[in-house]
Design a protein around this motif. Structure first.
Motif, PDB file in Angstrom:
ATOM      1  N   LYS A  10       0.835  -1.209   0.000  1.00 42.56           N
ATOM      2  CA  LYS A  10       0.000   0.000   0.000  1.00 42.56           C
ATOM      3  C   LYS A  10       0.867   1.255   0.000  1.00 42.56           C
ATOM      4  CE  LYS A  10      -4.135  -2.036   2.049  1.00 42.56           C
ATOM      5  NZ  LYS A  10      -5.179  -1.905   3.094  1.00 42.56           N
ATOM      6  N   GLU A  11       1.972   1.194  -0.744  1.00 39.47           N
ATOM      7  CA  GLU A  11       2.959   2.270  -0.893  1.00 39.47           C
ATOM      8  C   GLU A  11       3.681   2.602   0.411  1.00 39.47           C
ATOM      9  OE1 GLU A  11       1.679   5.610  -3.144  1.00 39.47           O
ATOM     10  OE2 GLU A  11       0.781   4.376  -4.721  1.00 39.47           O
ATOM     11  N   GLY A  12       3.540   1.748   1.395  1.00 41.29           N
ATOM     12  CA  GLY A  12       4.343   1.822   2.614  1.00 41.29           C
ATOM     13  C   GLY A  12       4.543   3.224   3.139  1.00 41.29           C
ATOM     14  N   VAL A  13       5.811   3.617   3.260  1.00 42.48           N
ATOM     15  CA  VAL A  13       6.156   4.975   3.701  1.00 42.48           C
ATOM     16  C   VAL A  13       6.826   5.756   2.569  1.00 42.48           C
ATOM     17  CG1 VAL A  13       6.329   4.482   6.172  1.00 42.48           C
ATOM     18  CG2 VAL A  13       8.291   4.027   4.689  1.00 42.48           C
ATOM     19  N   GLY A  14       6.640   5.293   1.335  1.00 39.62           N
ATOM     20  CA  GLY A  14       7.229   5.982   0.185  1.00 39.62           C
ATOM     21  C   GLY A  14       8.721   5.783   0.066  1.00 39.62           C
ATOM     22  N   ALA A  15       9.236   4.690   0.617  1.00 37.22           N
ATOM     23  CA  ALA A  15      10.680   4.475   0.655  1.00 37.22           C
ATOM     24  C   ALA A  15      11.251   4.148  -0.715  1.00 37.22           C
ATOM     25  CB  ALA A  15      11.010   3.355   1.646  1.00 37.22           C
ATOM     26  N   ILE A  16      10.606   3.263  -1.455  1.00 37.02           N
ATOM     27  CA  ILE A  16      11.154   2.807  -2.733  1.00 37.02           C
ATOM     28  C   ILE A  16      10.851   3.817  -3.837  1.00 37.02           C
ATOM     29  CG2 ILE A  16      11.045   0.956  -4.461  1.00 37.02           C
ATOM     30  CD1 ILE A  16      10.519  -0.976  -2.113  1.00 37.02           C
ATOM     31  N   GLY A  17       9.670   4.404  -3.794  1.00 37.10           N
ATOM     32  CA  GLY A  17       9.373   5.504  -4.712  1.00 37.10           C
ATOM     33  C   GLY A  17       8.643   5.118  -5.976  1.00 37.10           C
ATOM     34  N   GLY A  18       8.529   3.835  -6.286  1.00 32.90           N
ATOM     35  CA  GLY A  18       7.776   3.354  -7.444  1.00 32.90           C
ATOM     36  C   GLY A  18       7.056   2.079  -7.057  1.00 32.90           C
ATOM     37  N   TYR A  19       5.760   1.909  -7.489  1.00 34.10           N
ATOM     38  CA  TYR A  19       4.940   0.808  -6.997  1.00 34.10           C
ATOM     39  C   TYR A  19       4.095   0.239  -8.125  1.00 34.10           C
ATOM     40  CZ  TYR A  19       6.403   3.024  -2.723  1.00 34.10           C
ATOM     41  OH  TYR A  19       7.187   3.584  -1.744  1.00 34.10           O
ATOM     42  N   ARG A  28      28.261  -0.245  -3.452  1.00 37.42           N
ATOM     43  CA  ARG A  28      26.854  -0.544  -3.147  1.00 37.42           C
ATOM     44  C   ARG A  28      26.053  -0.722  -4.431  1.00 37.42           C
ATOM     45  NH1 ARG A  28      22.792   2.290   1.242  1.00 37.42           N
ATOM     46  NH2 ARG A  28      20.831   1.809   0.187  1.00 37.42           N
ATOM     47  N   ILE A  29      25.157  -1.715  -4.433  1.00 39.49           N
ATOM     48  CA  ILE A  29      24.222  -1.944  -5.529  1.00 39.49           C
ATOM     49  C   ILE A  29      22.803  -1.960  -4.965  1.00 39.49           C
ATOM     50  CG2 ILE A  29      23.430  -3.535  -7.317  1.00 39.49           C
ATOM     51  CD1 ILE A  29      26.271  -4.529  -7.607  1.00 39.49           C
ATOM     52  N   ASP A  30      21.916  -1.144  -5.526  1.00 31.61           N
ATOM     53  CA  ASP A  30      20.494  -1.146  -5.175  1.00 31.61           C
ATOM     54  C   ASP A  30      19.698  -1.604  -6.390  1.00 31.61           C
ATOM     55  OD1 ASP A  30      19.871   0.754  -2.487  1.00 31.61           O
ATOM     56  OD2 ASP A  30      21.802   1.106  -3.448  1.00 31.61           O
ATOM     57  N   THR A  31      18.784  -2.556  -6.192  1.00 33.54           N
ATOM     58  CA  THR A  31      17.884  -2.976  -7.258  1.00 33.54           C
ATOM     59  C   THR A  31      16.455  -2.908  -6.731  1.00 33.54           C
ATOM     60  OG1 THR A  31      17.997  -5.329  -6.658  1.00 33.54           O
ATOM     61  CG2 THR A  31      19.615  -4.512  -8.244  1.00 33.54           C
ATOM     62  N   THR A  32      15.550  -2.377  -7.545  1.00 35.85           N
ATOM     63  CA  THR A  32      14.154  -2.223  -7.136  1.00 35.85           C
ATOM     64  C   THR A  32      13.243  -2.919  -8.127  1.00 35.85           C
ATOM     65  OG1 THR A  32      14.050  -0.091  -8.292  1.00 35.85           O
ATOM     66  CG2 THR A  32      14.568  -0.049  -5.939  1.00 35.85           C
ATOM     67  N   SER A  33      12.081  -3.354  -7.655  1.00 36.00           N
ATOM     68  CA  SER A  33      11.135  -4.076  -8.513  1.00 36.00           C
ATOM     69  C   SER A  33      10.524  -3.177  -9.570  1.00 36.00           C
ATOM     70  CB  SER A  33      10.032  -4.703  -7.662  1.00 36.00           C
ATOM     71  OG  SER A  33       9.353  -3.695  -6.902  1.00 36.00           O
ATOM     72  N   GLU A  34      10.499  -1.877  -9.327  1.00 36.77           N
ATOM     73  CA  GLU A  34      10.026  -0.905 -10.304  1.00 36.77           C
ATOM     74  C   GLU A  34      11.217  -0.051 -10.756  1.00 36.77           C
ATOM     75  OE1 GLU A  34       6.747  -1.209 -11.110  1.00 36.77           O
ATOM     76  OE2 GLU A  34       6.806  -2.851  -9.647  1.00 36.77           O
ATOM     77  N   ASP A  35      11.078   0.602 -11.899  1.00 40.45           N
ATOM     78  CA  ASP A  35      12.167   1.428 -12.418  1.00 40.45           C
ATOM     79  C   ASP A  35      12.178   2.778 -11.697  1.00 40.45           C
ATOM     80  OD1 ASP A  35      12.952  -0.536 -14.167  1.00 40.45           O
ATOM     81  OD2 ASP A  35      11.822   0.276 -15.866  1.00 40.45           O
ATOM     82  N   THR A  36      12.900   2.820 -10.587  1.00 38.18           N
ATOM     83  CA  THR A  36      12.916   4.045  -9.767  1.00 38.18           C
ATOM     84  C   THR A  36      14.159   4.895  -9.998  1.00 38.18           C
ATOM     85  OG1 THR A  36      13.908   2.802  -7.937  1.00 38.18           O
ATOM     86  CG2 THR A  36      11.509   2.985  -7.973  1.00 38.18           C
TER      87      THR A  36
END
Length: 359
Positions: free
Chosen positions: A290-299, A328-336
């Motif tokens: 439910k978009e949590g706290v907006g941490a990742i930025g794309g949903y 460091r490497i960050d990967t997200t499920s959406e293209d953020t």
């Protein structure tokens, strides 16, 4: 004669008590200790597969260490006056990392619109509390103190990695309230607290309160928050060998009004390769619903997203100075993120080297 004897006895008792009281006060004065400590940190950071400047500058969606090129972290000054029974601590922070750490510091109605405002002198206060050692096992703390949740802390001197995890970045940084710490025995401990909403450190603008609790057993801590939000958090660590350590953090958070949530788990293996060098790794999974706290930025269409973060860090000690190179490497499920060609992407690779001095 009997009355004179009674008076003499009372006078002797009073003088003896007064002398003992004076001796105890003198001993207490001797045990009081003033201390001044702190740290300073600076760093250089660059993206490997993404823009480093302008409006398209990319950073991980976590707190701190997000500057480009040569950057400063914070100066930290901790002033403490400690006695056997009572004491006080003032922990002051200056610089971008410090400003981000105390983001919830408010002052009432600076601009006259009838609402709390940011931007006041107390925003340099990271912690400010007094304490009373009620007994050898029980301590009461009253004031503003850093959170007891999570594996990581605000000061870079307390972390192996210089950048921070998603779980730490979106959990609380600080609380203001009253807490009781009880060292039950050598193995078990318990803490209970009543506090303002998370990160409202100057006063309570919402009139809501949060309850906190912690159960500790041999270096493993189960933490709870309950108020406008609910959070349960586990931290632990083990010395696998004399040179190899493994830490773990797991957390679950839900907003009690919206049911938006986040959750995650991270491991922290660390290897001491010599007296002055250690190599560590942080592997973290973080998710939101439910978009949590907006941490990742794309949903996605359901408001869900997740991120994986892998950080390889070295710690090289030169006396009280720690040099910290980090990949460091960050990967997200959406293209953020966007890549160097400004195309949307779900990955970001970055490198930094930090210098942290502790005094």
């Amino acid at each position: 004669m009997k009355n004179l004897f009674t008076i003499a006895l009372l006078l002797f008792s009073f003088l003896t008590y007064a002398q003992e009281e004076t001796t105890e006060k003198a001993e207490e004065e001797k045990k009081k200790k003033f201390s001044f400590s702190g740290s300073a940190d600076v760093y250089y950071r660059t993206n490997i597969n993404a823009p480093n400047g302008g409006d398209n500058h990319q950073t991980p969606n976590t707190s701190f260490a997000n500057g480009n090129g040569f950057a400063i972290g914070m100066a930290n000054a901790i002033i403490a006056y400690e006695g056997k029974k009572v004491g006080a601590v003032a922990d002051l922070v200056f610089g971008p990392r410090g400003t981000d750490a105390v983001f919830g510091s408010l002052q009432w109605d600076i601009d006259g619109d009838g609402a709390p405002d940011l931007g006041n002198s107390s925003q340099i206060v990271n912690q400010l509390y007094v304490y009373w050692n009620v007994s050898d096992k029980v301590t009461l703390t009253f004031g503003n103190f850093n959170t007891f949740l999570g594996y990581e802390v605000i000061s870079p001197t307390g972390n192996f990695n210089y950048s921070t995890s998603y779980m730490f970045s979106y959990g609380p940084f600080s609380h203001t309230g009253l807490k009781m710490d009880w060292a039950i025995n050598d193995d078990w401990s318990f803490m209970a607290a009543i506090m303002n909403d998370n990160d409202y450190t100057n006063f309570n603008p919402t009139n809501n309160y949060t309850l906190g609790a912690q159960v500790g057993f041999k270096g493993t801590y189960l933490n709870f928050l309950y108020g406008p939000q609910f959070q349960v958090d586990l931290t632990t660590g083990f010395d696998i060998t004399d040179s190899f350590y493994l830490g773990l953090n797991s957390t679950y958070y839900v907003d009690n009004d919206t049911d938006a949530s986040f959750y995650g788990v991270a491991i922290y293996p660390q290897l001491q390769t010599s007296d002055n060098f250690a190599l560590g790794f942080r592997a973290e999974y973080f998710g939101e619903s439910k978009e949590g706290v907006g941490a990742i930025g794309g949903y996605d269409d359901n408001g869900d997203a997740n991120a994986f973060e892998f950080t390889l860090t070295g710690n090289y000690a030169i006396g009280d100075l720690m040099i910290i190179p980090e990949f460091r490497i960050d990967t997200t499920s959406e293209d953020t993120f966007v890549n160097s060609d400004l195309d949307p992407t779900g990955s970001l690779a970055s490198f930094l080297v930090a210098a942290v001095y502790k005094f």
